[in-house]
Structure formats: C-alpha cells, structure tokens
Design a protein around this motif. Structure first.
Motif, PDB file in Angstrom:
ATOM      1  N   PHE A   1     -34.765  -6.892   4.095  1.00 39.32           N
ATOM      2  CA  PHE A   1     -35.374  -7.220   5.186  1.00 39.32           C
ATOM      3  C   PHE A   1     -35.396  -6.220   6.624  1.00 39.32           C
ATOM      4  CE2 PHE A   1     -33.665 -10.840   2.687  1.00 39.32           C
ATOM      5  CZ  PHE A   1     -35.084 -11.513   2.435  1.00 39.32           C
ATOM      6  N   GLU A   2     -36.187  -5.412   6.740  1.00 34.42           N
ATOM      7  CA  GLU A   2     -36.179  -4.502   7.603  1.00 34.42           C
ATOM      8  C   GLU A   2     -37.261  -4.442   8.613  1.00 34.42           C
ATOM      9  OE1 GLU A   2     -35.573  -0.811   5.181  1.00 34.42           O
ATOM     10  OE2 GLU A   2     -33.396  -1.216   5.034  1.00 34.42           O
ATOM     11  N   ARG A   3     -37.072  -3.784   9.880  1.00 33.51           N
ATOM     12  CA  ARG A   3     -38.056  -3.469  10.888  1.00 33.51           C
ATOM     13  C   ARG A   3     -37.919  -1.942  11.165  1.00 33.51           C
ATOM     14  NH1 ARG A   3     -38.773  -7.793  14.923  1.00 33.51           N
ATOM     15  NH2 ARG A   3     -40.042  -8.774  13.417  1.00 33.51           N
ATOM     16  N   ASN A   4     -38.837  -1.293  11.116  1.00 32.68           N
ATOM     17  CA  ASN A   4     -38.597   0.026  11.455  1.00 32.68           C
ATOM     18  C   ASN A   4     -37.362   0.747  10.848  1.00 32.68           C
ATOM     19  OD1 ASN A   4     -41.049  -0.064  12.957  1.00 32.68           O
ATOM     20  ND2 ASN A   4     -39.850  -0.861  14.899  1.00 32.68           N
TER      21      ASN A   4
ATOM     22  N   ILE B   1     -34.537  -0.471  10.261  1.00 33.62           N
ATOM     23  CA  ILE B   1     -33.323  -1.319  10.459  1.00 33.62           C
ATOM     24  C   ILE B   1     -33.403  -2.642   9.981  1.00 33.62           C
ATOM     25  CG2 ILE B   1     -32.035  -2.226  12.483  1.00 33.62           C
ATOM     26  CD1 ILE B   1     -33.489   0.261  14.212  1.00 33.62           C
ATOM     27  N   GLY B   2     -32.095  -3.132   9.518  1.00 35.11           N
ATOM     28  CA  GLY B   2     -32.039  -4.430   8.766  1.00 35.11           C
ATOM     29  C   GLY B   2     -31.954  -5.412   9.857  1.00 35.11           C
ATOM     30  N   THR B   3     -32.695  -6.538   9.569  1.00 34.18           N
ATOM     31  CA  THR B   3     -32.940  -7.518  10.647  1.00 34.18           C
ATOM     32  C   THR B   3     -32.287  -8.794  10.116  1.00 34.18           C
ATOM     33  OG1 THR B   3     -35.039  -8.364   9.402  1.00 34.18           O
ATOM     34  CG2 THR B   3     -35.275  -6.818  11.147  1.00 34.18           C
ATOM     35  N   VAL B   4     -31.662  -9.092   8.731  1.00 33.81           N
ATOM     36  CA  VAL B   4     -31.384 -10.324   8.344  1.00 33.81           C
ATOM     37  C   VAL B   4     -29.909  -9.843   7.821  1.00 33.81           C
ATOM     38  CG1 VAL B   4     -31.373 -12.194   6.358  1.00 33.81           C
ATOM     39  CG2 VAL B   4     -33.418 -11.296   7.882  1.00 33.81           C
ATOM     40  N   SER B   5     -28.897 -10.690   8.092  1.00 36.72           N
ATOM     41  CA  SER B   5     -27.483 -10.544   7.491  1.00 36.72           C
ATOM     42  C   SER B   5     -27.108 -11.646   6.905  1.00 36.72           C
ATOM     43  CB  SER B   5     -26.325 -10.424   8.803  1.00 36.72           C
ATOM     44  OG  SER B   5     -25.286 -10.127   8.067  1.00 36.72           O
TER      45      SER B   5
END
Length: 204
Positions: free
Chosen positions: A51-54, A56-60
């Motif tokens: 789950f990434e945007r650009n 960078i992970g967006t979900v932990s």
C-alpha cells in the motif's frame, strides 16, 4: 368489439415477441467473467500487498499481523494441559516470553490491550471494557484450575472433563456445565478484539 379484440391480440403478441427478443439479446451479449481470452484483463494476485503512494508506505498493519499470530498460539495453548495460568496469562498480555513465533515476544503488542478497546465503544467506557477483560481472565483461570485437572476424566453434568462428539468425532474439554473455555476465548477474541477493532476503530 371484434376489431378492438383483434387489435389487442396483435399488440399483445407484438409485445411478447419484442420482450423475448430483448431477453435473448441480453443473454447473447453477456460473456463469461471467467473468459480472459486474448486481450482480456486477467487479474494476477500479487505474492504480497504493498500500500504505497509515490513509493512510500501508507498503511501499517504489523500490529494486527502480530496479534493474529499471537491469537493462534494462545488458542492452541489453551488445549495444552501442561500450561500454567501464569503462562496463559502471559500469552494474553505478552509478558514472560511465551510465544514461539519470530519477533512476537519483543513486538510490544499484546492481545489484552486491544480487547474491548475500540475508539467508538470503549474509549469512554472503561467499566464495560474492564468487565470484558475480566471475563477473559476468569476463563483462563477456570481452564487451568477446573478443566486441566480433569483432562482424562469423562465429563458428565456437574463434572468437568473430556467428551467426544457423537459418531467418533473430536474430543472436547468442558467445564462442569459443558462450556469449552478455549472456544469461549477463541470466539470472544473474534468479536471483542478482531471485529471490534476493524469496525469500531479502523473503519469507523
């Protein structure tokens, strides 16, 4: 009257034929969802989800993964009559290094702190949250003190022990009233931990 009746019959026949054509067209125009022939958009399941945007992970979700693994080990341990109350309590609270899964003992996560702990229902309701946690504490103690000592005793009304499912099925270990504490804990974790966190915390 005959003229109108003939007209109505023609209209009815025309409507039926038209309806059949439309229905037939619908069936012939639909293609199988499973048909990914040449040029189809086949869905390929990835080995892992990112789950990434650009980049960078967006979900932990490491904590959730750890708790699921802890829950699996904990529920299994509830059917090991060599376990002590201290060990089972330690698995519920993650104190004492009782997990075998890699990184679980040092994860800083535990089952008890997220049981009956959602923002929607329990952040301002410590009375109910504590009562639910106390249920778990009681079930653990009763599994060790009531059921484990009668592990090889045939259960009857008023006596804890083992009972086999009809037809030679699996053996269940119950209290004097027929309750399986391990199943009570297992199913309660599904509701008070997993479902409560999903619906009343993360998705609310």
């Amino acid at each position: 009257m005959k003229f109108n009746s003939r007209n109505n019959s023609k209209k009815l026949s025309r409507n039926i034929v038209l309806s059949l054509c439309v229905i037939g067209g619908l069936f012939t125009s639909c293609s199988s969802d499973d048909d990914n022939g040449s040029g189809g958009n086949a869905v390929v399941t990835p080995p892992t989800y990112q789950f990434e945007r650009n980049g960078i992970g967006t979900v932990s979700y490491g904590g959730q993964t750890s708790r699921i693994q802890m829950g699996n080990e904990f529920v299994t341990a509830l059917k090991d009559n060599t376990k002590t109350e201290l060990e089972l309590d330690g698995m519920f609270t993650n104190t004492g290094n009782y997990f075998t899964g890699i990184g679980l003992n040092d994860s800083g996560k535990n089952l008890r702190s997220k049981t009956a702990a959602s923002s929607d229902y329990f952040s301002a309701n410590s009375t109910d949250a504590n009562a639910i946690k106390a249920d778990f504490d009681g079930w653990i103690a009763n599994q060790v003190n009531d059921v484990f000592p009668n592990w090889n005793t045939d259960a009857v009304a008023g006596t804890a022990g083992k009972i086999q499912e009809a037809g030679g099925g699996s053996t269940r270990y119950v209290n004097a009233k027929g309750l399986e504490y391990n199943q009570a804990i297992n199913k309660a974790l599904i509701g008070a931990l997993m479902t409560d966190q999903m619906l009343n915390n993360y998705l609310s």
